[in-house]
Design a protein around this motif. Structure first.
Motif, PDB file in Angstrom:
ATOM      1  N   VAL A   8       0.654  -1.263  -0.130  1.00 24.13           N
ATOM      2  CA  VAL A   8      -0.104   0.070   0.000  1.00 24.13           C
ATOM      3  C   VAL A   8       0.843   1.307  -0.167  1.00 24.13           C
ATOM      4  N   ARG A   9       2.008   1.315   0.923  1.00 22.71           N
ATOM      5  CA  ARG A   9       2.566   2.395   0.955  1.00 22.71           C
ATOM      6  C   ARG A   9       3.766   2.730  -0.292  1.00 22.71           C
ATOM      7  N   ALA A  10       3.878   1.530  -1.322  1.00 21.29           N
ATOM      8  CA  ALA A  10       4.751   1.694  -2.211  1.00 21.29           C
ATOM      9  C   ALA A  10       3.829   2.210  -3.330  1.00 21.29           C
ATOM     10  N   ALA A  24      -3.895  -2.935   6.363  1.00 21.88           N
ATOM     11  CA  ALA A  24      -4.130  -2.420   4.982  1.00 21.88           C
ATOM     12  C   ALA A  24      -4.678  -0.861   5.129  1.00 21.88           C
ATOM     13  N   LEU A  25      -5.873  -0.946   6.016  1.00 25.19           N
ATOM     14  CA  LEU A  25      -6.644   0.328   6.213  1.00 25.19           C
ATOM     15  C   LEU A  25      -5.672   1.408   6.820  1.00 25.19           C
ATOM     16  N   PHE A  26      -4.951   1.020   7.799  1.00 23.35           N
ATOM     17  CA  PHE A  26      -3.808   1.921   8.493  1.00 23.35           C
ATOM     18  C   PHE A  26      -3.004   2.359   7.217  1.00 23.35           C
ATOM     19  N   ALA A  27      -2.397   1.651   6.505  1.00 20.91           N
ATOM     20  CA  ALA A  27      -1.520   2.048   5.402  1.00 20.91           C
ATOM     21  C   ALA A  27      -2.212   3.048   4.518  1.00 20.91           C
ATOM     22  N   SER A  33      -1.655   8.857   4.996  1.00 22.54           N
ATOM     23  CA  SER A  33      -0.696   8.084   5.364  1.00 22.54           C
ATOM     24  C   SER A  33       0.673   8.331   4.784  1.00 22.54           C
ATOM     25  N   VAL A  34       0.809   9.123   3.653  1.00 27.95           N
ATOM     26  CA  VAL A  34       2.133   9.417   2.915  1.00 27.95           C
ATOM     27  C   VAL A  34       3.049   9.950   3.957  1.00 27.95           C
TER      28      VAL A  34
END
Length: 400
Positions: A42-44, A157-160, A165-166
């Motif tokens: 998700v962060r990628a 997943a929801l946290f990321a 969240s950037v």
């Protein structure tokens, strides 16, 4: 003949056991790696979208992920708090302004800087802390009432993919604080009071939001003492939890106002916040005015999105109300601190990020849905979050 027959059958009988053991090992490895894979995936996506936006707006990715507060943390990591007179919000030189930033994050950057350089060290700390937070959330999702392994992965997943969240992949403190906060809550739910106290102490050296965590731990420890469930062990958490936060507040006051009394020294940090950023607790008056202005007049996408996040946080708090007390107290504390403050209104989506327990009801609700539905929801939320973060860092011209 009977012995010979048994000898022939032993490999066949052992085969199912070996297969089951192999399957269990494979599942354990998948379970071990999945929180990291979900979080990094998700962060990628967020980083890729930010890279595209940065190129479109003729700026560099590094300048965006080390902007605003990141610049402060990198300076403090390199030179300490003695940066000389720094202009405050009114443009007046103030040598104490850097002390508004808590010390744990720049301290970790400084430790890693010889190996990576300061900007890269800051991102390494955020990356490792984000992964630690992911594993803590996966565990939290299993511990809550009605939780499961799948709920834990969905919580990650929801946290990321939380709005803004950037900052989890920026030179900001959110990843480090969330890691310490989630493991504090996990420790409380598992009644590991010593570990809860240590993690809460560390969180108090990262950011002022730790006040909500301290209150949650204190409430949980007092309830445990009233039930006499764990002997005197909750007393350890009661002693350790506030030490980091109030220790830093006192130390700041001691450095800035050595001649003042204890109460004045504790309030020094709040005074620096007001002088430097016009931030103080006003009971939510500024937030209410901002929401009313946006709802009735604003045509700014960032303002509308910020109000949407505020309403979403309030809805999440209402849904969380029947969950474990420590989770509710913590989320409510973060919400009160953020929404009751006169801080930059467009920074509130970022400041609400540590209230990750608000995502628990959503994760538990998604567990009951079909796999295809879960994929569509999580993919949509991740894309929306990636766009929101990229927009805030490149199109929006003000600090977040």
């Amino acid at each position: 003949m009977q012995a010979s027959s048994q000898t022939v059958r032993k490999p066949d009988q052992a085969a199912p056991g070996l297969l089951l053991d192999l399957e269990e090992r494979i599942w354990r490895r998948r379970a071990l790696l999945l929180p990291a894979a979900v979080y990094l995936g998700v962060r990628a996506l967020g980083v890729v979208v930010l890279t595209v936006f940065a190129a479109l707006h003729e700026t560099s990715l590094l300048s965006r992920i080390a902007a605003w507060d990141g610049e402060w943390y990198l300076k403090i990591a390199a030179s300490g708090y003695e940066l000389g007179p720094v202009p405050d919000a009114l443009g007046h030189p103030n040598p104490h302004t850097p002390r508004a930033f808590f010390p744990a994050y720049p301290f970790l950057i400084r430790i890693l800087a010889p190996a990576f350089g300061f900007p890269a060290a800051a991102l390494v700390v955020s990356l490792v802390a984000g992964l630690a937070a992911a594993y803590g959330l996966a565990r939290l999702g299993r511990l809550v009432r009605g939780g499961s392994r799948r709920a834990g992965y969905l919580l990650v997943a929801l946290f990321a993919a939380t709005p803004m969240s950037v900052v989890l992949t920026m030179a900001y403190t959110e990843a480090l604080f969330c890691a310490l906060a989630v493991w504090t809550l996990v420790a409380v739910l598992e009644r590991r009071w010593e570990f809860a106290g240590v993690c809460c102490l560390g969180a108090g050296l990262v950011r002022s939001t730790a006040l909500a965590l301290v209150v949650a731990v204190v409430v949980a420890a007092l309830c445990a003492l009233a039930r006499r469930a764990d002997g005197g062990r909750p007393l350890v958490a009661l002693a350790l939890a506030p030490a980091g936060l109030f220790g830093y507040l006192w130390w700041t006051g001691l450095r800035v106002r050595p001649e003042s009394g204890f109460e004045a020294q504790l309030s020094t940090w709040s005074d620096l916040e007001w002088q430097g950023w016009r931030t103080r607790f006003d009971g939510g008056v500024s937030t209410i005015r901002f929401v009313a202005e946006v709802v009735t007049r604003s045509d700014s996408a960032m303002s509308v999105l910020t109000v949407a996040v505020i309403f979403g946080a309030l809805a999440g708090l209402a849904l969380l109300a029947r969950r474990e007390t420590v989770l509710v107290v913590y989320a409510a504390g973060v919400a009160v601190m953020v929404l009751g403050s006169s801080s930059l209104m467009h920074a509130k989506p970022r400041l609400l990020l540590p209230a990750f327990t608000l995502l628990v009801p959503a994760a538990l609700a998604l567990v009951k849905r079909r796999t295809a539905t879960v994929w569509w929801v999580c993919s949509g939320v991740a894309l929306a979050s990636a766009w929101f973060g990229a927009y805030a860092l490149t199109v929006w011209k003000y600090a977040i």
